[in-house]
Each structure stands twice: as C-alpha cells, then as structure tokens.
Design an enzyme around this catalytic site. Sequence first.
Site, PDB file in Angstrom:
ATOM      1  N   ASP A  52      33.211  14.983  -4.552  1.00 52.12           N
ATOM      2  CA  ASP A  52      32.233  14.790  -4.269  1.00 52.12           C
ATOM      3  C   ASP A  52      31.112  14.795  -5.347  1.00 52.12           C
ATOM      4  O   ASP A  52      30.373  13.207  -4.644  1.00 52.12           O
ATOM      5  CB  ASP A  52      32.048  16.004  -2.817  1.00 52.12           C
ATOM      6  CG  ASP A  52      30.689  14.921  -2.124  1.00 52.12           C
ATOM      7  OD1 ASP A  52      30.737  13.611  -2.035  1.00 52.12           O
ATOM      8  OD2 ASP A  52      30.293  15.753  -1.578  1.00 52.12           O
ATOM      9  N   CYS A 143      29.150   7.067   5.573  1.00 54.81           N
ATOM     10  CA  CYS A 143      28.518   8.138   4.705  1.00 54.81           C
ATOM     11  C   CYS A 143      27.844   8.803   5.140  1.00 54.81           C
ATOM     12  O   CYS A 143      27.564   9.866   5.708  1.00 54.81           O
ATOM     13  CB  CYS A 143      28.502   8.307   2.890  1.00 54.81           C
ATOM     14  SG  CYS A 143      28.335   9.383   2.000  1.00 54.81           S
ATOM     15  N   TYR A 147      29.000  11.926   8.185  1.00 56.33           N
ATOM     16  CA  TYR A 147      28.578  13.292   7.294  1.00 56.33           C
ATOM     17  C   TYR A 147      28.096  14.073   8.649  1.00 56.33           C
ATOM     18  O   TYR A 147      27.224  15.059   9.052  1.00 56.33           O
ATOM     19  CB  TYR A 147      27.822  13.559   5.989  1.00 56.33           C
ATOM     20  CG  TYR A 147      29.092  13.664   4.879  1.00 56.33           C
ATOM     21  CD1 TYR A 147      29.149  14.423   4.617  1.00 56.33           C
ATOM     22  CD2 TYR A 147      30.064  12.502   4.796  1.00 56.33           C
ATOM     23  CE1 TYR A 147      29.642  14.641   3.270  1.00 56.33           C
ATOM     24  CE2 TYR A 147      31.121  12.829   4.265  1.00 56.33           C
ATOM     25  CZ  TYR A 147      31.074  14.107   3.287  1.00 56.33           C
ATOM     26  OH  TYR A 147      32.113  13.919   2.309  1.00 56.33           O
ATOM     27  N   TYR A 171      23.979  19.235   6.018  1.00 51.37           N
ATOM     28  CA  TYR A 171      24.782  18.340   6.257  1.00 51.37           C
ATOM     29  C   TYR A 171      23.863  18.276   7.909  1.00 51.37           C
ATOM     30  O   TYR A 171      23.977  17.328   8.556  1.00 51.37           O
ATOM     31  CB  TYR A 171      26.034  17.375   6.159  1.00 51.37           C
ATOM     32  CG  TYR A 171      26.257  17.762   4.515  1.00 51.37           C
ATOM     33  CD1 TYR A 171      25.440  16.030   4.455  1.00 51.37           C
ATOM     34  CD2 TYR A 171      26.940  18.285   3.769  1.00 51.37           C
ATOM     35  CE1 TYR A 171      26.266  15.751   3.329  1.00 51.37           C
ATOM     36  CE2 TYR A 171      27.105  18.177   2.879  1.00 51.37           C
ATOM     37  CZ  TYR A 171      26.339  16.740   2.433  1.00 51.37           C
ATOM     38  OH  TYR A 171      26.576  16.352   0.826  1.00 51.37           O
ATOM     39  N   GLU A 213      36.649   7.778   4.584  1.00 58.71           N
ATOM     40  CA  GLU A 213      35.865   9.304   4.839  1.00 58.71           C
ATOM     41  C   GLU A 213      37.299  10.461   5.753  1.00 58.71           C
ATOM     42  O   GLU A 213      36.843  11.173   4.838  1.00 58.71           O
ATOM     43  CB  GLU A 213      35.246   9.251   6.345  1.00 58.71           C
ATOM     44  CG  GLU A 213      33.733   8.805   5.510  1.00 58.71           C
ATOM     45  CD  GLU A 213      32.792   9.542   4.568  1.00 58.71           C
ATOM     46  OE1 GLU A 213      33.096  10.914   4.823  1.00 58.71           O
ATOM     47  OE2 GLU A 213      32.283   9.385   3.828  1.00 58.71           O
TER      48      GLU A 213
END
Length: 228
Positions: A52, A143, A147, A171, A213
Amino acid sequence: MTYQPTSLTTFTDGLWDAVDPIYQAILRHPFITGLVDGTLPREAFRHFVVQDSHYLRDYARALAVCAARAPGEEVTRAFAGDAVGAIAAEREMHAAFMADLGGSAEEAAAQPVGPTTRAYTSYVLATVYGGSFLDGLAAVLPCYWIYARVGADLLARSSPDPLYRRWIAAYGNEEFQETVRRVVALADRLGAEATGAQRARAAEHFVATARYEWMFWDAAWRRESWPL
C-alpha cells in the site's frame, strides 16, 4: 459485472450496481474477515502495508494529474489536496504501522513492488494520462469509494486487535467519508454531462480498478511475490 444504466439511476448508481458483486466478494475475503475477527496473520497485514505504501505513491501522482486536468479551480484544489493526503498517509500512517510490526518506512520502501501493485498503478496512471478527465476520475474512484464502504462496514464491527482496529478507524471516519461523497458527486455531475459512449468507457475503467481492489487484498492474503 457490466454497466447497465437506466433512466431511474444516477451515473454513480449505475457504476456501483456494476461492481456490487466485487464489493460483496471483498467483504467475504479472508483478509477482510481476518481484520474483523483479529485472526489475520501479521505477515499478511505487513505485506499489505508495504504494498500500500508503494501503491499510494503512484496513486498520489494519479490524483495530481487529475488536479492538473480538472474542470475548474475548485476541483483542482480538491484533487491536489487529496494527492497531498495520499502522500501523508504513506509517510505517517504506514510508517506507524511498520513500526508496530517491527519494521520501518525505509524497510518498506526497499521491498519490491509486487505484481498486482505494479499492474494496478500502471493501469491507473495510463488512464489518467491517456484518457479523458472522466476516464481518469472513474479509474481513481474505486480506491476512494470501496475503501469508504469497507471502512464503514468494518467500523460498525471493529476488531479485537488494536492494530487492525486502528486501520479500520482511518477509513471509516467521517472526514474520509465526506471526501468520498465529494468525489462521487463530481462523478455524477460529469457523468450527467457526458455522452452515453463516454459514460460507458468510463464505466469500463471503474469496473477494472474495482477488480484491482479485490486483487490487491487477495495479493496481501497470499503474500504475492514475483514468480521469477
């Protein structure tokens, strides 16, 4: 998993309908369920943090390109801020996670970029540079949006593991959710102004990066490395 808009849906409603099976598969993935119940192996989480960190550096570049190509100063400022935020997350949050895992940010940076990470970031960068602004927006949107959805779902369940609980909180918090609502609203506005062909092409990019993802979490679960 195809984009099938109707007169009763917004552009992003149609986008989410197209990737909802992917999102449901993400929620069922053992990496995600392991975060929630605390059984995720530390090495899998470490792999995720390292990759990441690599991902966010290129994602920040993609957001900077979106800022440069944005239709209006307000959108430029917003994407420029998001690019800075992505870099900050890579430097601060991931450095803290690496320290908790017995490593360092320098160690993470020295690790190779994995196959899925390389493929995902290459696709996003190629799209933001080579496609229309709507194409690029669609490519970076999963993204943000996935998330946010995963974070909100996990925040409601949390985790008995304090390290994983901290990742979930990052998140699932309202500030991040508000950022995502802004980007989704922009996609809806631009989608309403686009032609049917332009919306369909953007939707292809959205579905492709939504698949990435899932692949990204799966790569961390498998601790993916280059075969040769």
